[in-house]
Design a protein around this motif. Structure first.
Motif, PDB file in Angstrom:
ATOM      1  N   ALA A 158       0.760  -1.251  -0.159  1.00 36.67           N
ATOM      2  CA  ALA A 158       0.071  -0.079  -0.022  1.00 36.67           C
ATOM      3  C   ALA A 158       0.756   1.418   0.082  1.00 36.67           C
ATOM      4  CB  ALA A 158      -0.852  -0.192   1.243  1.00 36.67           C
ATOM      5  N   LEU A 159       1.949   1.173   0.781  1.00 35.16           N
ATOM      6  CA  LEU A 159       2.680   2.528   0.888  1.00 35.16           C
ATOM      7  C   LEU A 159       3.525   2.756  -0.230  1.00 35.16           C
ATOM      8  CD1 LEU A 159       4.028   2.296   4.765  1.00 35.16           C
ATOM      9  CD2 LEU A 159       2.318   3.846   3.754  1.00 35.16           C
ATOM     10  N   SER A 160       4.146   1.605  -1.029  1.00 38.30           N
ATOM     11  CA  SER A 160       4.615   1.610  -2.151  1.00 38.30           C
ATOM     12  C   SER A 160       3.854   2.504  -3.410  1.00 38.30           C
ATOM     13  CB  SER A 160       5.084   0.381  -2.964  1.00 38.30           C
ATOM     14  OG  SER A 160       6.153  -0.294  -1.976  1.00 38.30           O
ATOM     15  N   GLY A 161       2.501   2.168  -3.329  1.00 42.37           N
ATOM     16  CA  GLY A 161       1.607   2.598  -3.926  1.00 42.37           C
ATOM     17  C   GLY A 161       1.566   4.280  -4.066  1.00 42.37           C
ATOM     18  N   VAL A 162       1.527   4.531  -2.505  1.00 38.78           N
ATOM     19  CA  VAL A 162       1.390   5.903  -1.979  1.00 38.78           C
ATOM     20  C   VAL A 162       2.459   6.668  -2.490  1.00 38.78           C
ATOM     21  CG1 VAL A 162       1.561   7.407   0.132  1.00 38.78           C
ATOM     22  CG2 VAL A 162      -0.210   5.253   0.009  1.00 38.78           C
ATOM     23  N   ARG A 163       3.963   6.089  -2.406  1.00 43.55           N
ATOM     24  CA  ARG A 163       5.037   6.804  -2.860  1.00 43.55           C
ATOM     25  C   ARG A 163       5.034   7.234  -4.418  1.00 43.55           C
ATOM     26  NH1 ARG A 163      10.981   4.226  -2.628  1.00 43.55           N
ATOM     27  NH2 ARG A 163      10.212   2.796  -4.038  1.00 43.55           N
ATOM     28  N   GLU A 164       4.555   6.212  -5.180  1.00 46.79           N
ATOM     29  CA  GLU A 164       4.440   6.194  -6.538  1.00 46.79           C
ATOM     30  C   GLU A 164       3.600   7.446  -7.079  1.00 46.79           C
ATOM     31  OE1 GLU A 164       3.242   3.615 -10.544  1.00 46.79           O
ATOM     32  OE2 GLU A 164       3.279   2.758  -8.815  1.00 46.79           O
ATOM     33  N   LYS A 165       2.289   7.549  -6.516  1.00 42.25           N
ATOM     34  CA  LYS A 165       1.103   8.369  -6.715  1.00 42.25           C
ATOM     35  C   LYS A 165       1.813   9.813  -6.149  1.00 42.25           C
ATOM     36  CE  LYS A 165      -2.197   6.057  -8.217  1.00 42.25           C
ATOM     37  NZ  LYS A 165      -3.243   5.783  -7.576  1.00 42.25           N
ATOM     38  N   THR A 166       2.450   9.806  -5.119  1.00 39.21           N
ATOM     39  CA  THR A 166       2.843  11.022  -4.486  1.00 39.21           C
ATOM     40  C   THR A 166       3.956  11.661  -5.332  1.00 39.21           C
ATOM     41  OG1 THR A 166       2.572  10.434  -2.155  1.00 39.21           O
ATOM     42  CG2 THR A 166       3.881  12.326  -2.678  1.00 39.21           C
ATOM     43  N   GLU A 167       4.827  11.161  -5.940  1.00 41.44           N
ATOM     44  CA  GLU A 167       5.906  11.311  -6.959  1.00 41.44           C
ATOM     45  C   GLU A 167       5.577  11.923  -8.213  1.00 41.44           C
ATOM     46  OE1 GLU A 167       8.664   7.776  -6.841  1.00 41.44           O
ATOM     47  OE2 GLU A 167       9.769   8.540  -5.008  1.00 41.44           O
ATOM     48  N   LYS A 168       4.456  11.198  -8.669  1.00 43.65           N
ATOM     49  CA  LYS A 168       3.928  11.439 -10.042  1.00 43.65           C
ATOM     50  C   LYS A 168       2.982  12.781  -9.803  1.00 43.65           C
ATOM     51  CE  LYS A 168       3.235   7.037 -12.284  1.00 43.65           C
ATOM     52  NZ  LYS A 168       2.484   5.983 -12.552  1.00 43.65           N
ATOM     53  N   ALA A 169       2.702  13.185  -8.750  1.00 47.07           N
ATOM     54  CA  ALA A 169       1.815  14.372  -8.484  1.00 47.07           C
ATOM     55  C   ALA A 169       2.941  15.608  -8.796  1.00 47.07           C
ATOM     56  CB  ALA A 169       1.405  14.393  -7.064  1.00 47.07           C
ATOM     57  N   GLY A 170       4.213  15.313  -8.476  1.00 47.69           N
ATOM     58  CA  GLY A 170       5.080  16.530  -8.716  1.00 47.69           C
ATOM     59  C   GLY A 170       5.103  17.808  -7.886  1.00 47.69           C
ATOM     60  N   SER A 171       3.995  17.936  -7.427  1.00 47.40           N
ATOM     61  CA  SER A 171       3.812  19.381  -6.427  1.00 47.40           C
ATOM     62  C   SER A 171       2.638  19.550  -5.480  1.00 47.40           C
ATOM     63  CB  SER A 171       3.817  20.546  -7.463  1.00 47.40           C
ATOM     64  OG  SER A 171       2.693  20.455  -8.159  1.00 47.40           O
ATOM     65  N   ALA A 172       2.835  20.295  -4.571  1.00 47.32           N
ATOM     66  CA  ALA A 172       1.575  20.476  -3.561  1.00 47.32           C
ATOM     67  C   ALA A 172       1.917  21.731  -2.902  1.00 47.32           C
ATOM     68  CB  ALA A 172       1.259  19.255  -2.748  1.00 47.32           C
ATOM     69  N   ARG A 173       0.767  22.099  -2.374  1.00 51.53           N
ATOM     70  CA  ARG A 173       0.814  23.301  -1.314  1.00 51.53           C
ATOM     71  C   ARG A 173       0.892  22.655   0.041  1.00 51.53           C
ATOM     72  NH1 ARG A 173      -0.100  28.018  -3.502  1.00 51.53           N
ATOM     73  NH2 ARG A 173      -1.630  27.992  -5.305  1.00 51.53           N
ATOM     74  N   VAL A 174       1.960  23.297   0.937  1.00 45.07           N
ATOM     75  CA  VAL A 174       2.282  22.792   2.110  1.00 45.07           C
ATOM     76  C   VAL A 174       1.776  24.014   3.335  1.00 45.07           C
ATOM     77  CG1 VAL A 174       4.755  23.516   1.900  1.00 45.07           C
ATOM     78  CG2 VAL A 174       4.248  21.654   3.413  1.00 45.07           C
ATOM     79  N   ASP A 175       1.480  23.332   4.531  1.00 48.89           N
ATOM     80  CA  ASP A 175       1.433  23.989   5.650  1.00 48.89           C
ATOM     81  C   ASP A 175       2.148  23.247   6.987  1.00 48.89           C
ATOM     82  OD1 ASP A 175       0.683  25.458   8.063  1.00 48.89           O
ATOM     83  OD2 ASP A 175      -1.654  25.225   7.522  1.00 48.89           O
ATOM     84  N   CYS A 176       3.159  23.584   7.243  1.00 47.69           N
ATOM     85  CA  CYS A 176       4.115  22.923   8.195  1.00 47.69           C
ATOM     86  C   CYS A 176       4.326  23.747   9.403  1.00 47.69           C
ATOM     87  CB  CYS A 176       5.447  22.663   7.308  1.00 47.69           C
ATOM     88  SG  CYS A 176       6.607  21.176   8.389  1.00 47.69           S
ATOM     89  N   THR A 177       4.171  22.917  10.655  1.00 49.48           N
ATOM     90  CA  THR A 177       4.613  23.464  11.949  1.00 49.48           C
ATOM     91  C   THR A 177       5.660  22.721  12.202  1.00 49.48           C
ATOM     92  OG1 THR A 177       3.021  22.345  13.104  1.00 49.48           O
ATOM     93  CG2 THR A 177       2.277  24.586  12.203  1.00 49.48           C
ATOM     94  N   MET A 178       6.698  23.367  12.971  1.00 55.09           N
ATOM     95  CA  MET A 178       7.958  22.921  13.599  1.00 55.09           C
ATOM     96  C   MET A 178       8.216  23.463  14.855  1.00 55.09           C
ATOM     97  SD  MET A 178      11.794  22.268  12.498  1.00 55.09           S
ATOM     98  CE  MET A 178      12.819  23.053  13.615  1.00 55.09           C
ATOM     99  N   SER A 179       8.515  22.401  15.889  1.00 61.26           N
ATOM    100  CA  SER A 179       8.860  23.112  17.278  1.00 61.26           C
ATOM    101  C   SER A 179       9.967  22.133  17.818  1.00 61.26           C
ATOM    102  CB  SER A 179       7.750  23.252  18.170  1.00 61.26           C
ATOM    103  OG  SER A 179       7.358  21.812  18.403  1.00 61.26           O
ATOM    104  N   VAL A 180      10.674  22.877  18.769  1.00 61.36           N
ATOM    105  CA  VAL A 180      11.728  22.173  19.552  1.00 61.36           C
ATOM    106  C   VAL A 180      11.447  22.670  20.761  1.00 61.36           C
ATOM    107  CG1 VAL A 180      14.120  21.497  19.810  1.00 61.36           C
ATOM    108  CG2 VAL A 180      13.313  21.851  17.445  1.00 61.36           C
ATOM    109  N   GLY A 181      11.019  21.872  21.759  1.00 64.55           N
ATOM    110  CA  GLY A 181      10.839  22.323  23.166  1.00 64.55           C
ATOM    111  C   GLY A 181      10.213  23.840  23.207  1.00 64.55           C
TER     112      GLY A 181
END
Length: 286
Positions: A54-77
């Motif tokens: 299943a994850l191999s299929g996810v990786r293939e579809k994601t790579e083929k999509a080629g782009s996306a909009r991202v909203d990312c948060t990161m915290s360190v303590g």
């Protein structure tokens, strides 16, 4: 002479590189269970094979999509918290722009003192660039606004990286279903342990596994928890990594949407207004 504020900014500048480069949280994040009987092992192997497919299929579809909009948060303590938004493309090399906003933590105060509440970041073929303020340019000793970070052990915010991490993890499993930002998803989870990546996992070749292991080691990652949420089209809606670092608990969470969106390839900033981060580090050392 570099000012006191500038000295306190060096770690913040390193964090910009980590945020823009998408370096995952590292450190212990739990252990997988052991001691199962033979029947359970057989069932576990079958489940792992199904999840790996299943994850191999996810990786293939994601790579083929080629782009996306991202909203990312990161915290360190309580050291730093950021939110990064924008559009990133990964077909034929990295491209796109992000805006990194400091939302909390002690380093956010330092960045505000330097006039950088938000930092634009440009991704081009060989590096990414973060724009600093006029005050930074004045006190840095270089008089330049843009910092260049070379791509070394970084996979940026591309969602396929998290899928590959789960393909390599020895305990990856399907957790269940969940609704994420209004989208029905399947949740997968696993613990990435560099010490246990000595054998190929379903969906990864020996070469891919070796490259992933090298990336983890270069990034200083030993063990971390990875979770992803995938929609009915086999595309990531959300990813999360969690672990322990010197500054405390490190958490990165990214949401993806609008796969295949048009991403403008930005121009590198003018060379006369750009300084390499390694040169800044040398300035600090001197």
């Amino acid at each position: 002479m570099i000012s006191t504020v500038m000295r306190r900014a060096w770690l913040s500048l390193a964090v910009i590189g980590a945020v823009a480069g998408g370096l995952a949280a590292c450190g212990p994040s739990g252990a997988s269970a052991g001691g199962a009987e033979a029947t359970d092992d057989a069932r576990g192997t079958a489940a792992a094979t199904r999840v790996g497919k299943a994850l191999s299929g996810v990786r293939e579809k994601t790579e083929k999509a080629g782009s996306a909009r991202v909203d990312c948060t990161m915290s360190v303590g309580d050291t730093v918290a950021t939110r990064s938004t924008g559009a990133i493309g990964w077909a034929g090399g990295l491209s796109g722009t992000l805006t990194i906003t400091y939302t909390g933590g002690s380093w956010a105060k330092t960045m505000r003192e330097l006039g950088n509440v938000s930092t634009p970041a440009r991704f081009v073929s060989d590096a990414y660039y973060a724009k600093m303020s006029d005050k930074f340019a004045a006190v840095s000793g270089h008089g330049r606004h843009w910092i260049k970070y070379d791509y070394e052990a970084s996979a940026t915010f591309t969602p396929a990286q998290s899928v590959e991490l789960l393909l390599a993890a020895p305990d990856t499993r399907e957790v269940g279903t969940a609704t994420v930002r209004g989208v029905r998803t399947t949740h997968y989870s696993g613990t990435v342990d560099v010490a246990r990546l000595g054998i190929s996992r379903p969906g990864l070749t020996d070469t891919e596994l070796a490259e992933l292991t090298q990336w983890l080691k270069q990034a200083g990652i030993t063990k971390q928890r990875v979770d992803i949420w995938v929609d009915a089209r086999d595309l990531l809606v959300k990813r999360s990594e969690r672990g322990q670092v010197a500054g405390g608990t490190s958490v990165t969470t990214a949401y993806y949407k609008d796969y295949g969106t048009h991403v403008r390839i930005p121009e590198p900033p003018p060379a006369a207004d750009t300084v390499d981060f390694s040169d800044l580090a040398n300035t600090k050392a001197s």
